[in-house]
Enzyme design. Sequence first.
Site, mmCIF file in Angstrom:
data_model
loop_
_atom_site.group_PDB
_atom_site.id
_atom_site.type_symbol
_atom_site.label_atom_id
_atom_site.label_comp_id
_atom_site.label_asym_id
_atom_site.label_seq_id
_atom_site.Cartn_x
_atom_site.Cartn_y
_atom_site.Cartn_z
ATOM 1 N N GLU A 1 0.832 -1.201 0.000
ATOM 2 C CA GLU A 1 0.000 0.000 0.000
ATOM 3 C C GLU A 1 0.871 1.257 0.000
ATOM 4 O OE1 GLU A 1 -4.218 -1.341 1.850
ATOM 5 O OE2 GLU A 1 -2.685 -0.825 3.334
ATOM 6 N N CYS B 1 3.570 8.648 0.997
ATOM 7 C CA CYS B 1 4.066 7.695 1.997
ATOM 8 C C CYS B 1 4.264 6.361 1.297
ATOM 9 C CB CYS B 1 3.055 7.583 3.142
ATOM 10 S SG CYS B 1 3.495 6.383 4.411
ATOM 11 N N CYS C 1 6.249 -6.535 7.586
ATOM 12 C CA CYS C 1 7.305 -6.055 8.481
ATOM 13 C C CYS C 1 7.568 -7.124 9.534
ATOM 14 C CB CYS C 1 6.892 -4.745 9.148
ATOM 15 S SG CYS C 1 8.183 -3.996 10.179
ATOM 16 N N CYS D 1 5.606 -4.444 15.850
ATOM 17 C CA CYS D 1 5.109 -3.408 16.756
ATOM 18 C C CYS D 1 3.635 -3.681 17.030
ATOM 19 C CB CYS D 1 5.307 -2.025 16.147
ATOM 20 S SG CYS D 1 7.045 -1.585 15.908
ATOM 21 N N CYS E 1 0.525 -1.735 15.343
ATOM 22 C CA CYS E 1 0.647 -1.484 13.910
ATOM 23 C C CYS E 1 0.092 -2.660 13.120
ATOM 24 C CB CYS E 1 2.118 -1.241 13.551
ATOM 25 S SG CYS E 1 2.410 -0.981 11.786
ATOM 26 N N SER F 1 11.740 6.817 8.215
ATOM 27 C CA SER F 1 11.302 6.497 9.569
ATOM 28 C C SER F 1 11.811 5.117 9.959
ATOM 29 C CB SER F 1 9.768 6.518 9.643
ATOM 30 O OG SER F 1 9.319 6.167 10.935
ATOM 31 N N SER G 1 10.239 6.036 15.281
ATOM 32 C CA SER G 1 8.984 5.494 15.798
ATOM 33 C C SER G 1 9.218 5.143 17.268
ATOM 34 C CB SER G 1 8.594 4.256 14.977
ATOM 35 O OG SER G 1 7.293 3.828 15.255
ATOM 36 N N HIS H 1 7.379 6.170 20.821
ATOM 37 C CA HIS H 1 6.170 5.632 21.439
ATOM 38 C C HIS H 1 6.235 5.282 22.922
ATOM 39 C CE1 HIS H 1 4.950 5.602 17.330
ATOM 40 N NE2 HIS H 1 5.756 4.612 17.012
ATOM 41 N N ASN I 1 -4.739 4.815 15.695
ATOM 42 C CA ASN I 1 -5.677 4.474 14.628
ATOM 43 C C ASN I 1 -5.989 2.979 14.714
ATOM 44 O OD1 ASN I 1 -5.755 7.104 13.221
ATOM 45 N ND2 ASN I 1 -3.587 6.680 12.851
ATOM 46 N N CYS J 1 -1.803 6.377 9.855
ATOM 47 C CA CYS J 1 -0.596 5.817 10.457
ATOM 48 C C CYS J 1 -0.919 4.541 11.227
ATOM 49 C CB CYS J 1 0.026 6.855 11.386
ATOM 50 S SG CYS J 1 1.526 6.295 12.206
#
Length: 362
Positions: free
Chosen positions: A101, A114, A121, A125, A128, A201, A223, A225, A299, A342
Site C-alpha cells: 500500500e 508515503c 514487516c 510493533c 501497527c 522512519s 517510531s 512511542h 488508529n 498511520c
Amino acid sequence: MSAAESLSEAQRPNLLGLDRQALGGFLRQWGESSFRAGQLLQWLHTRQETDFAAMSNIGKKLQARLAAETSVAEPAIIADQIAADGTRKWLLGLDDGNAIETVFIPEEGRGTLCISSQVGCSLACSFCATGAQGLSRNLDTAEIIAQIRVARRCLGLDAITNVVFMGMGEPLLNLRHVLPAIHLLMDDLAYGLGSRRITVSTAGVVPGIDKLGSVSPVNLAISFHASRNEIRDVLVPVNRHYPLAELLAACRRYPLPPRRRITFEYVMLDGVNDELAHARELLRLLRNIPAMVNLIPFNPFPGSAYRRTPLARIDAFREILMQGGIMTVTRRPRGDDIAAACGQLAGQVQSGRRSFPLAVQS
C-alpha cells in the site's frame, strides 16, 4: 533468436531500479558513454516515458537494444481509494502475488507520498497493522520507485513535493534497495527532491541509523512511542535489541544539517503510554537532541486491543512537552476511513513471518 531476444520480461533488468551510478555502469558494459545514463534518467523518471522509441536524443540502435534487453515494469493497481479528506491510497500488486500500500496525503502547498519499503514487516510493533502481517520480503529499488511513478501518473507529475518512507516495512533493514531509491529521489535528472523533502522512519535499528547518516543524511523520524524500556519492549520489540539509551545515542550522532530536527513519533495509547509522568520522562530523554514530537492518536485496526487516548489527555501531554521547549504537534488522522492512516497499512502479505532479521543490508 539471440539469448537476449529470448529473455522474458521478468528476466530483463528493470531500469527503474538503477540509480545514476548503477545505470552508468550498466551502459558502459554495452560500450555506451556514461552521459547516456543522465539522458535515460530524465526520460524514465522526470518525464516518465516508457517507450524507448520516443526517447529522441538516444540513438535508434541503443533504443532497440534497450527495448529488447531491459524492462520498465510497474506494479498493477489493484485498488484506488480516496478518503473524505482527500487522502488517496493505492493497493499495488507485485509479480509474486504480494501487494503493498502507498498513500498520498494532500495539504495546502504540499503533497506527501508515503511509500513502503518491505512487503509486511518483521518488527511486530503491537499497535501497527503492518507488523501484524509479518514479513514476506524486501522490496527492490524498482518496486520502491514504481510507487512514486504510479502516484505521479494518477495525480500529475508535479503533485508530489515530499516523500516519506513510513509505509509498510522497516526501511533501515532494506538499505540495499532504499539507498539507491533515495539517490534517485534526490537526483536532479530524476525527481530532484532536496534532502529536507525526504524522510526515513525507523523503529530504532541503530546500525541502520548510523549507515543512513554516513551515506544519505535525509530527514530522520523515530517510531518512539514510550519513555520507558519496559513499555517500549512491548510496543516496539526491537527495543529489546537496541534499548532507549543506545537509540538516543544514535540520534545524537546523526549528522543533521543546520536547523533540522529529528522527528519522534509517539502514538497515544489509552492507559499505556499517555500519563503526564510519561510526558515528563520523554522531555528528559530528548534534552540535548534537536527534536520535534508528533503525537499520533491511535488508529484502530482489526484485532487490535488498544484504544485511542482521549483528546484532552493528548492536549495535556503536549502542553508539558511544549512548556519544556520541545516543538510538539498532534497529528490529525488522515485517511482513517479507508485504513490509510498511520499504523493501518496492511496490504496483502503472503507467508509473513514474525522474526527479527536485524542485519542491516547495504
